[in-house]
Design a protein around this motif. Structure first.
Motif, PDB file in Angstrom:
ATOM      1  N   SER A   1       1.789  -2.849  -6.649  1.00  0.00           N
ATOM      2  CA  SER A   1       0.832  -3.041  -5.552  1.00  0.00           C
ATOM      3  C   SER A   1       1.072  -4.346  -4.785  1.00  0.00           C
TER       4      SER A   1
ATOM      5  N   VAL B   1      -5.829  -3.207   0.967  1.00  0.00           N
ATOM      6  CA  VAL B   1      -4.860  -4.290   0.800  1.00  0.00           C
ATOM      7  C   VAL B   1      -5.047  -5.329   1.908  1.00  0.00           C
TER       8      VAL B   1
ATOM      9  N   ASP C   1      -4.127   2.202   2.148  1.00  0.00           N
ATOM     10  CA  ASP C   1      -3.900   1.137   3.134  1.00  0.00           C
ATOM     11  C   ASP C   1      -5.124   0.262   3.376  1.00  0.00           C
TER      12      ASP C   1
ATOM     13  N   SER D   1       0.832  -1.200   0.000  1.00  0.00           N
ATOM     14  CA  SER D   1       0.000   0.000   0.000  1.00  0.00           C
ATOM     15  C   SER D   1       0.873   1.258   0.000  1.00  0.00           C
TER      16      SER D   1
END
Length: 451
Positions: free
Chosen positions: A209, A172, A169, A160
């Motif tokens: 990611s 994820v 945040d 994140s």
């Protein structure tokens, strides 16, 4: 138990198969025989479906999608943005998806695909906000209701913004949670047989990611369980720069260090591979999914499909997510791929048959299912039948070319494993007005909710 008699789909207006002008015979979920012009099936008890008004294709295969994104088509905050800005605008909205909204999104995407002649689809779901841990289960249930084949790719994000990644945040998951759920899904749902209706693949989202550890452990789990791997790669120059800055190498080099360069991997987009990388992909047997509409809408660039195929890379077709494509119509994607690649390479290099091939045998190669995407004896009886009685087709000569050049939108009949799942242009048993109301309400609630 008495078996159903064979079905003869007789004398089609056109068919994407050699020596089959008399049609095909289907028995027990398989294509039993191809009938030449003027021929008759050997089975005396065959039930006849007169296909004189239909053009018959192998069922189309969609090898990249994000079902949940049907909830955020043409979202104002995301309009006219390149990939990274587009993602940033949408992550917070996607982080509010509920199980009910997920079911509506998947049902809309799958129905739209079926009605466009798609009989097998993949989906890359990687957003798991709190309360949506069972998103993949919801997708599978929707596919089973509608009768379409599906390869769900268990997506994931664990890098994140606090770790130098792009996603916020709250969307994820941690590595242990991701790997445990991946193993659960494979054990519960993956069917390795040629007639499988549900398969599972593992799909860490992208280099920007996901951590290197998760990439490598996903590859190890896939090797141990015999499933395929999928991810986004070489979609934009921003991604290239991200990999060079963070990892000190280009995306394909990074993929190879993670154990991902082999013949059970297919990659979405492949817009920015260079000539040497295409040779490496071909040597490894790694396939690429072309997503023409999404690449054009986000101005990511043009996938060099003919160069890839000349190098020996297998290329399939995908609609990509409905927030970038804004549609889930695979037949329209065939036309878009035809136009884009012909504009790039010229009339000598690209025909309508090439575009149809990318969506059939090319896509089947991506997901490792040679029994699909072809009309041949012994293949799965997955077929898409189109009528040419709309204004757009009036005056058309070649029936197969007409589907692509004149822009077919909707299949009249679709068969999966010998069973009709679309009849007279509709999905049997689907209350479409009710689905649209439910999906529209979910979309409005999601997009209008405060951040």
């Amino acid at each position: 138990m008495q078996l159903s008699p064979p079905l003869w789909i007789r004398n089609p207006l056109g068919i994407l198969a050699d020596n089959a002008a008399g049609g095909v015979v289907v028995r027990g979920g398989l294509i039993e025989d191809l009938i030449p012009s003027g021929g008759q099936p050997t089975a005396q008890d065959a039930v006849v479906f007169d296909a004189g008004d239909h053009v018959v294709l192998p069922g189309l295969i969609n090898t990249h999608h994000h079902f949940y994104q049907t909830l955020t088509r043409a979202t104002p905050e995301a309009l006219d943005r390149p990939l990274f800005g587009w993602l940033t605008a949408l992550y917070s909205i996607w982080g509010r998806i509920t199980p009910e909204a997920m079911d509506a999104a998947a049902t809309v995407a799958l129905s739209e695909l079926l009605l466009s002649g798609c009989t097998t689809t993949t989906d890359h779901h990687y957003v798991f906000p709190p309360g949506l841990d069972n998103a993949i289960d919801i997708e599978i249930a929707a596919a089973q209701r509608l009768g379409i084949r599906i390869t769900v790719t268990r997506g994931s994000m664990n890098r994140s913004q606090r770790d130098g990644g792009l996603p916020p945040d709250d969307v994820v998951q941690d590595e242990d949670t991701i790997l445990a759920d991946s193993e659960r899904l494979i054990a519960r749902y993956h069917q390795p047989s040629p007639d499988a209706l549900v398969q599972v693949a593992l799909a860490p989202c992208s280099p920007f990611s996901v951590t290197t550890s998760l990439m490598r452990k996903s590859a190890e789990l896939a090797a141990r369980t015999g499933v395929h791997l999928h991810t986004h790669l070489a979609e934009t120059e921003d991604e290239n720069r991200f990999c060079e800055d963070l990892y000190g190498c280009r995306p394909l080099d990074y993929l190879e260090t993670c154990g991902w360069l082999h013949d059970k991997v297919w990659l979405a987009h492949g817009v920015h591979f260079n000539a040497d990388e295409m040779v490496r992909l071909a040597r490894a047997g790694t396939a690429v999914t072309h997503c023409p509409c999404s690449n054009q809408i986000l101005a990511s660039g043009h996938c060099p499909v003919c160069d890839m195929e000349q190098a020996g890379v297998r290329v399939g077709l995908g609609v990509d997510g409905s927030a970038s494509n804004n549609a889930s119509n695979l037949m329209q994607e065939v036309r878009a791929a035809f136009l884009l690649q012909r504009g790039r390479y010229g009339v000598e290099r690209v025909s309508h048959l090439d575009a149809l091939r990318w969506a059939t045998t090319g896509s089947a190669a991506c997901i490792g299912r040679p029994e699909l995407g072809v009309i041949a004896a012994g293949a799965q009886a997955d077929l898409a039948l189109f009528r040419l009685d709309e204004l757009r087709f009036s005056g058309a000569g070649d029936p197969l070319a007409a589907l692509v050049l004149c822009g077919a939108h909707h299949a009249d009949r679709v068969m999966v494993g010998g069973r009709w799942v679309v009849e007279d242009g509709a999905v049997p048993g689907l209350d479409l007005p009710a689905l649209l109301r439910r999906h529209g309400a979910a979309s409005r609630s999601l997009v209008s909710a405060p951040p």
